[in-house]
Design a protein around this motif. Sequence first.
Motif, PDB file in Angstrom:
ATOM      1  N   LYS A 150      -3.809  11.993 -90.553  1.00 19.97           N
ATOM      2  CA  LYS A 150      -3.140  10.897 -89.856  1.00 19.97           C
ATOM      3  C   LYS A 150      -3.910  10.482 -88.601  1.00 19.97           C
ATOM      4  N   ASP A 151      -4.910  11.275 -88.224  1.00 17.09           N
ATOM      5  CA  ASP A 151      -5.704  10.977 -87.031  1.00 17.09           C
ATOM      6  C   ASP A 151      -6.812   9.985 -87.375  1.00 17.09           C
ATOM      7  N   ALA A 152      -6.912   8.916 -86.590  1.00 20.74           N
ATOM      8  CA  ALA A 152      -7.913   7.885 -86.839  1.00 20.74           C
ATOM      9  C   ALA A 152      -9.177   8.158 -86.026  1.00 20.74           C
ATOM     10  N   TRP A 153     -10.306   8.237 -86.714  1.00 18.26           N
ATOM     11  CA  TRP A 153     -11.603   8.499 -86.090  1.00 18.26           C
ATOM     12  C   TRP A 153     -12.596   7.423 -86.510  1.00 18.26           C
ATOM     13  N   VAL A 154     -13.719   7.343 -85.785  1.00 18.03           N
ATOM     14  CA  VAL A 154     -14.845   6.528 -86.232  1.00 18.03           C
ATOM     15  C   VAL A 154     -15.760   7.479 -87.001  1.00 18.03           C
ATOM     16  N   GLY A 155     -15.315   7.891 -88.186  1.00 16.78           N
ATOM     17  CA  GLY A 155     -15.998   8.916 -88.961  1.00 16.78           C
ATOM     18  C   GLY A 155     -17.374   8.483 -89.415  1.00 16.78           C
ATOM     19  N   ARG A 156     -18.307   9.430 -89.427  1.00 16.78           N
ATOM     20  CA  ARG A 156     -19.664   9.148 -89.886  1.00 16.78           C
ATOM     21  C   ARG A 156     -20.182  10.304 -90.763  1.00 16.78           C
ATOM     22  N   GLY A 157     -20.867  11.295 -90.192  1.00 12.27           N
ATOM     23  CA  GLY A 157     -21.422  12.384 -90.984  1.00 12.27           C
ATOM     24  C   GLY A 157     -20.371  13.408 -91.377  1.00 12.27           C
ATOM     25  N   MET A 158     -20.653  14.172 -92.440  1.00 10.97           N
ATOM     26  CA  MET A 158     -19.760  15.239 -92.861  1.00 10.97           C
ATOM     27  C   MET A 158     -20.550  16.308 -93.599  1.00 10.97           C
ATOM     28  N   ALA A 159     -20.364  17.555 -93.178  1.00 10.91           N
ATOM     29  CA  ALA A 159     -20.947  18.703 -93.871  1.00 10.91           C
ATOM     30  C   ALA A 159     -19.811  19.550 -94.415  1.00 10.91           C
ATOM     31  N   ILE A 160     -20.009  20.129 -95.608  1.00  6.86           N
ATOM     32  CA  ILE A 160     -18.970  20.978 -96.200  1.00  6.86           C
ATOM     33  C   ILE A 160     -19.515  22.388 -96.436  1.00  6.86           C
ATOM     34  N   GLY A 161     -18.605  23.340 -96.459  1.00  5.77           N
ATOM     35  CA  GLY A 161     -18.959  24.725 -96.712  1.00  5.77           C
ATOM     36  C   GLY A 161     -17.775  25.621 -96.395  1.00  5.77           C
ATOM     37  N   ASP A 162     -17.796  26.826 -96.916  1.00  6.29           N
ATOM     38  CA  ASP A 162     -16.716  27.785 -96.691  1.00  6.29           C
ATOM     39  C   ASP A 162     -16.989  28.518 -95.381  1.00  6.29           C
ATOM     40  N   ILE A 163     -16.493  27.972 -94.289  1.00  3.62           N
ATOM     41  CA  ILE A 163     -16.826  28.474 -92.951  1.00  3.62           C
ATOM     42  C   ILE A 163     -16.320  29.886 -92.733  1.00  3.62           C
ATOM     43  N   ASP A 164     -15.124  30.205 -93.233  1.00  2.41           N
ATOM     44  CA  ASP A 164     -14.529  31.517 -92.991  1.00  2.41           C
ATOM     45  C   ASP A 164     -14.583  32.427 -94.214  1.00  2.41           C
ATOM     46  N   ASN A 165     -15.325  32.012 -95.235  1.00  2.00           N
ATOM     47  CA  ASN A 165     -15.541  32.843 -96.430  1.00  2.00           C
ATOM     48  C   ASN A 165     -14.246  33.295 -97.108  1.00  2.00           C
ATOM     49  N   ASP A 166     -13.259  32.381 -97.140  1.00  4.82           N
ATOM     50  CA  ASP A 166     -11.985  32.731 -97.776  1.00  4.82           C
ATOM     51  C   ASP A 166     -11.837  32.103 -99.156  1.00  4.82           C
ATOM     52  N   GLY A 167     -12.913  31.471 -99.662  1.00  3.59           N
ATOM     53  CA  GLY A 167     -12.873  30.882-100.989  1.00  3.59           C
ATOM     54  C   GLY A 167     -12.356  29.468-101.043  1.00  3.59           C
ATOM     55  N   ARG A 168     -12.107  28.863 -99.877  1.00  3.02           N
ATOM     56  CA  ARG A 168     -11.675  27.474 -99.809  1.00  3.02           C
ATOM     57  C   ARG A 168     -12.700  26.689 -98.986  1.00  3.02           C
ATOM     58  N   VAL A 169     -13.128  25.535 -99.512  1.00 10.93           N
ATOM     59  CA  VAL A 169     -14.193  24.769 -98.880  1.00 10.93           C
ATOM     60  C   VAL A 169     -13.660  23.997 -97.680  1.00 10.93           C
ATOM     61  N   ASP A 170     -14.315  24.174 -96.533  1.00 13.03           N
ATOM     62  CA  ASP A 170     -13.960  23.510 -95.284  1.00 13.03           C
ATOM     63  C   ASP A 170     -14.924  22.354 -95.018  1.00 13.03           C
ATOM     64  N   ALA A 171     -14.726  21.648 -93.912  1.00 16.72           N
ATOM     65  CA  ALA A 171     -15.594  20.516 -93.583  1.00 16.72           C
ATOM     66  C   ALA A 171     -15.734  20.369 -92.075  1.00 16.72           C
ATOM     67  N   VAL A 172     -16.860  19.806 -91.672  1.00 13.36           N
ATOM     68  CA  VAL A 172     -17.079  19.392 -90.287  1.00 13.36           C
ATOM     69  C   VAL A 172     -17.441  17.915 -90.311  1.00 13.36           C
ATOM     70  N   VAL A 173     -16.792  17.121 -89.471  1.00  8.59           N
ATOM     71  CA  VAL A 173     -16.976  15.678 -89.462  1.00  8.59           C
ATOM     72  C   VAL A 173     -17.478  15.238 -88.094  1.00  8.59           C
ATOM     73  N   SER A 174     -18.512  14.410 -88.085  1.00  8.99           N
ATOM     74  CA  SER A 174     -18.991  13.813 -86.834  1.00  8.99           C
ATOM     75  C   SER A 174     -18.426  12.410 -86.709  1.00  8.99           C
ATOM     76  N   THR A 175     -18.275  11.951 -85.480  1.00  6.36           N
ATOM     77  CA  THR A 175     -17.782  10.601 -85.236  1.00  6.36           C
ATOM     78  C   THR A 175     -18.760   9.857 -84.334  1.00  6.36           C
ATOM     79  N   ASN A 176     -18.733   8.552 -84.411  1.00  6.17           N
ATOM     80  CA  ASN A 176     -19.634   7.730 -83.608  1.00  6.17           C
ATOM     81  C   ASN A 176     -19.054   7.550 -82.206  1.00  6.17           C
ATOM     82  N   GLY A 177     -19.738   8.131 -81.206  1.00  6.69           N
ATOM     83  CA  GLY A 177     -19.254   8.028 -79.840  1.00  6.69           C
ATOM     84  C   GLY A 177     -18.027   8.849 -79.548  1.00  6.69           C
TER      85      GLY A 177
END
Length: 585
Positions: A446-473
């Motif tokens: 529900k949060d509105a961002w100026v989304g741009r880049g996104m990397a995915i991976g299982d950050i905490d090694n729990d078997g569920r894929v997480d994501a990191v999103v960059s925003t413009n400015g």
Amino acid sequence: MDSRRLRLLGAWIVALVLMVSTEADAASQGAAKAAANAASTEPVPGLFLDVTEKDGVHFLHQAPHTTRKYLIETMGSGAALFDCDGDGRLDLYLVNGAPFSDPEPKGSIPQKTGPEYWNRMFHQKADGKFEDVTEKSGLKGVGYGMGVAVADYDNDGHEDVFVTGYGGNRLYHNNGDCTFTDVTEKANVGGSGWSTSAAWVDLDNDGLLDLVVDRYVKWDWEDVYCGEHREGMRGYCHPDVFEAIPMLVYHNDGNGHFTEVSKKLGLDKPAKALGIAIADYDRDGRIDLYIANDSMPEFLFHQKPDGTFEERGLDSGVAVNAEGQTYAGMGVDFSDYDNDGWPDVLVTDLANQRYAIYRNNSDTTFDYVSNLNGLGVITLLHSGWGARFLDYDNDGWKDILIAQGHDLDTIEKQFPNLHYREPMLLARNTGKKFVDVSAISGAVFKDAWVGRGMAIGDIDNDGRVDAVVSTNGGPAHVMHNETQTANHWITLHLTGHKSNRDGIGAVVKLTTPHGSQWVTVTTSSGYLSSSDPRAHFGLGESAMAGSIEIRWPSGIVQTLTNVKGDQQVQVDEPEEKSAAKAATP
């Protein structure tokens, strides 16, 4: 009225007509078919939490905005998830901009003038929190950063970092302890112009990763006036105003040096490239490249038996949309979403264009199926950038996660139904179509961002894929996947020996009693970003994979049998051409 507004208005009218016709076609299929499909299209919620603050990630992307409306102001920068020190935990790298003046002198290259403009390296500690190790790492960067591509280019067991930008690129060699040495000059990969996304890939299967670098347009701070919208504010220029420019392609010579070979390989076709993804789309054993171009035909480079490439986008049906129109291609993924063994293509673009999905027909051609699988209606009024297929609920079907936000900060003044800041999109793959489950998958959607880049991976090694999103400015966002599910999973960490050490380009086929899935190992997909190279599979109700077949870039075929689920599995490339071995958890 400027050309951009005319294009948007025209596209809006076309899209409205298409939406109506698509809905009419769907209705005509009849109530019986709708009832038969009801169970499969029932929304299944995900659960993603924004844990950025909790995990200690403090970052603010710098994107100066000027009265000149320079195109670079709209683009954002990328993110990378990779293990920088071999401790088994994913670390995080975020690329940043640099200051420039209003106006900026022609020929200048912005430089980072203080810590607020540094690229940032975050190391994940044993407790799951991140610590900022930027200064120690040597990854502060220079200039106006754009994209990042990570891989072990010299096969020493440590992941190296390539950063693209405006005015030149940088290659950082990993010293093995999450510190890096700038080897750009020695490696001969500095490049020139405006570079965007990049991909590490072994183009000639010699066991060494080569480097393909997208470039956007020929651009040099020209003060080009492209009109105003009705409120009298100056508008950004359309990419049509600027010339296309070829990619840069570097062959890995094996001694820490690279040679630029784009012309030699037939990869020097002028482009307006923003995204890049890899796969062997015709299963001939040679890797191919898909390039997302902005407002010109998309490119599909097919590798021929002699190692050179031919561009076959139009011939294969992946260059334009169903109406034969170009669109603002930005992010791309090249993966098999329908589990038939043939890689498909996803491309994001701007509002009123609909995101594109091209289904592989297994005969070197593709069909544009966005209007048939539900994605067209879902994305009609949205603008997407970073995008990846990922199985968020581990049911064995690849879903879609997309970072969204328009490129024009004035878009709402021109078109009130469109938005500069937008929430993320999560579309669930039911096996028959895509269903928007964003609204039921956590407050983060529900949060509105100026989304741009996104990397995915299982950050905490729990078997569920997480994501990191960059925003413009704006800030970066760490999205932790806490989807409640009883489904099982397997994550494979491939280590090549004859092939490149990361196993990039390997094709993995996993089979359970419910069917098979395929994954191409890569770190480069989406927009400006680099993801976890580990191959993740959801197993659904199956607690075990009956077989896992790995076709390594070297040509070696390896088969694992009866591999238990809910674990990470280390897989080393064998010496034999065909091998059946047990996996190592």
